[in-house]
Write an enzyme that holds these catalytic residues in place. Structure first.
Site, PDB file in Angstrom:
ATOM      1  N   GLY A 197      38.080  25.619 124.372  1.00  0.00           N
ATOM      2  CA  GLY A 197      37.755  25.029 122.966  1.00  0.00           C
ATOM      3  C   GLY A 197      38.615  25.815 121.833  1.00  0.00           C
ATOM      4  O   GLY A 197      37.988  26.056 120.946  1.00  0.00           O
TER       5      GLY A 197
ATOM      6  N   GLY B 184      40.256  28.196 112.800  1.00  0.00           N
ATOM      7  CA  GLY B 184      39.132  28.241 112.147  1.00  0.00           C
ATOM      8  C   GLY B 184      37.737  28.316 112.884  1.00  0.00           C
ATOM      9  O   GLY B 184      36.568  28.287 112.460  1.00  0.00           O
TER      10      GLY B 184
ATOM     11  N   TYR C 110      24.072  15.722 121.519  1.00  0.00           N
ATOM     12  CA  TYR C 110      24.494  17.143 121.493  1.00  0.00           C
ATOM     13  C   TYR C 110      23.491  17.971 121.752  1.00  0.00           C
ATOM     14  O   TYR C 110      23.573  18.652 122.813  1.00  0.00           O
ATOM     15  CB  TYR C 110      24.949  17.064 120.158  1.00  0.00           C
ATOM     16  CG  TYR C 110      25.545  18.799 120.142  1.00  0.00           C
ATOM     17  CD1 TYR C 110      26.958  19.053 120.639  1.00  0.00           C
ATOM     18  CD2 TYR C 110      24.846  19.527 119.458  1.00  0.00           C
ATOM     19  CE1 TYR C 110      27.236  20.339 120.480  1.00  0.00           C
ATOM     20  CE2 TYR C 110      25.395  20.805 119.227  1.00  0.00           C
ATOM     21  CZ  TYR C 110      26.682  21.158 119.524  1.00  0.00           C
ATOM     22  OH  TYR C 110      27.123  22.451 119.357  1.00  0.00           O
TER      23      TYR C 110
END
Length: 286
Positions: free
Chosen positions: A31, A36, A190
């Protein structure tokens, strides 16, 4: 009852911290599609500690989000600039971890590029495509399960199998504070999958203890990864005693330390890195 043998006190030399505690180690960070994000910050910290880094990215995921994705060569260049060991290297590759074959394939690709992987940082997750209890559906649940949870377990499985001939290693997963205060009622799928990772942490640690692989999960708390602005951003900042959001390097410092030998006695834990965050009062964001 037999007394446990006492370990000797560390020698003065052992107490002096190696400035490059991960020299000669290799790490896979998933990932890491943009500068950022937390994955990028973790990779730079590991590189600064002496490790070689394999960066996994899935550009289509971030490219369709408001924050967008960086070009892989930009991410690689930023991590390469942080390398502290002149013999360390940075490599990268794509992977759609919703594919059940992708985790083992990714481990193989990383090892082919850098040699056997010593450290696995499972930072990736699916953003968006979620809902409340009333709106969540099977597709949302399945999408988050396949990426947020199933792929992490399969990555750890592949990592553990690869370490069978060379015991020792570090695994760090990422949670999201879903078990604290009021949870995450607007991100049902999630929260469910991140909760599964937190719940399985101790079982994984026990399963891999005989291979001297530690397993921990880090809850980074609210981190400024360019997904919020304006009044909402300022409100969240006010919930921290320091008056600021967490920045990607805040959890990255903890994660990098967990990868070192100094953390060999830390395993099976879900660790909050939240800067004293006071959570959501009733009058908070909806």
């Amino acid at each position: 009852m037999r007394a446990m043998p006492l370990l000797p006190d560390p020698t003065p030399e052992e107490l002096r911290r190696d400035p490059l505690p991960l020299r000669g180690r290799t790490a896979l960070v998933t990932g890491a599609s943009r500068r950022g994000g937390i994955g990028y910050a973790v990779a730079r910290r590991l590189a600064a500690y002496g490790a070689s880094i394999y960066l996994h990215h899935h550009i289509p995921h971030d490219a369709e989000k408001p924050w967008g994705a960086d070009r892989p060569e930009e991410v690689v260049a930023g991590v390469r600039a942080a390398l502290a060991d002149p013999n360390a290297r940075v490599a990268d590759g794509p992977g759609d971890l919703s594919d059940p074959q992708a985790p083992a394939r990714l481990l193989t690709q990383a090892a082919a590029a850098l040699g056997p992987i010593d450290i696995l940082i499972a930072n990736h997750a699916l953003s968006g495509g979620d809902g409340t209890l009333d709106t969540v559906d099977a597709d949302m649940l399945d999408a988050h399960w396949s990426i947020d949870t199933r792929s992490v377990i399969l990555l750890i499985q592949a990592f553990a199998r690869a370490r069978a001939v060379a015991p020792g290693g570090r695994v760090v997963m990422m949670s999201s504070g879903q078990d604290i205060a009021d949870g995450m009622p607007g991100e049902f799928a999630y929260a469910l999958q991140k909760g599964a990772l937190a719940s399985i942490t101790r079982t994984l640690a026990t399963s891999l203890a005989d291979r001297r692989i530690t397993v921990n999960t880090v809850n980074p708390g609210p981190v400024d990864t360019d997904y919020m602005s304006g009044a909402d951003y300022e409100y969240v900042a006010s919930l921290f005693p320091a008056g600021r959001w967490g920045m990607p390097d805040d959890p990255a410092r903890l994660i990098a330390w967990l990868a070192t030998d100094e953390a060999e006695w830390i395993t099976g834990n879900v660790i909050d890195s939240e800067g004293g965050f006071r959570r959501w009062p009733p009058e908070g964001l909806g």
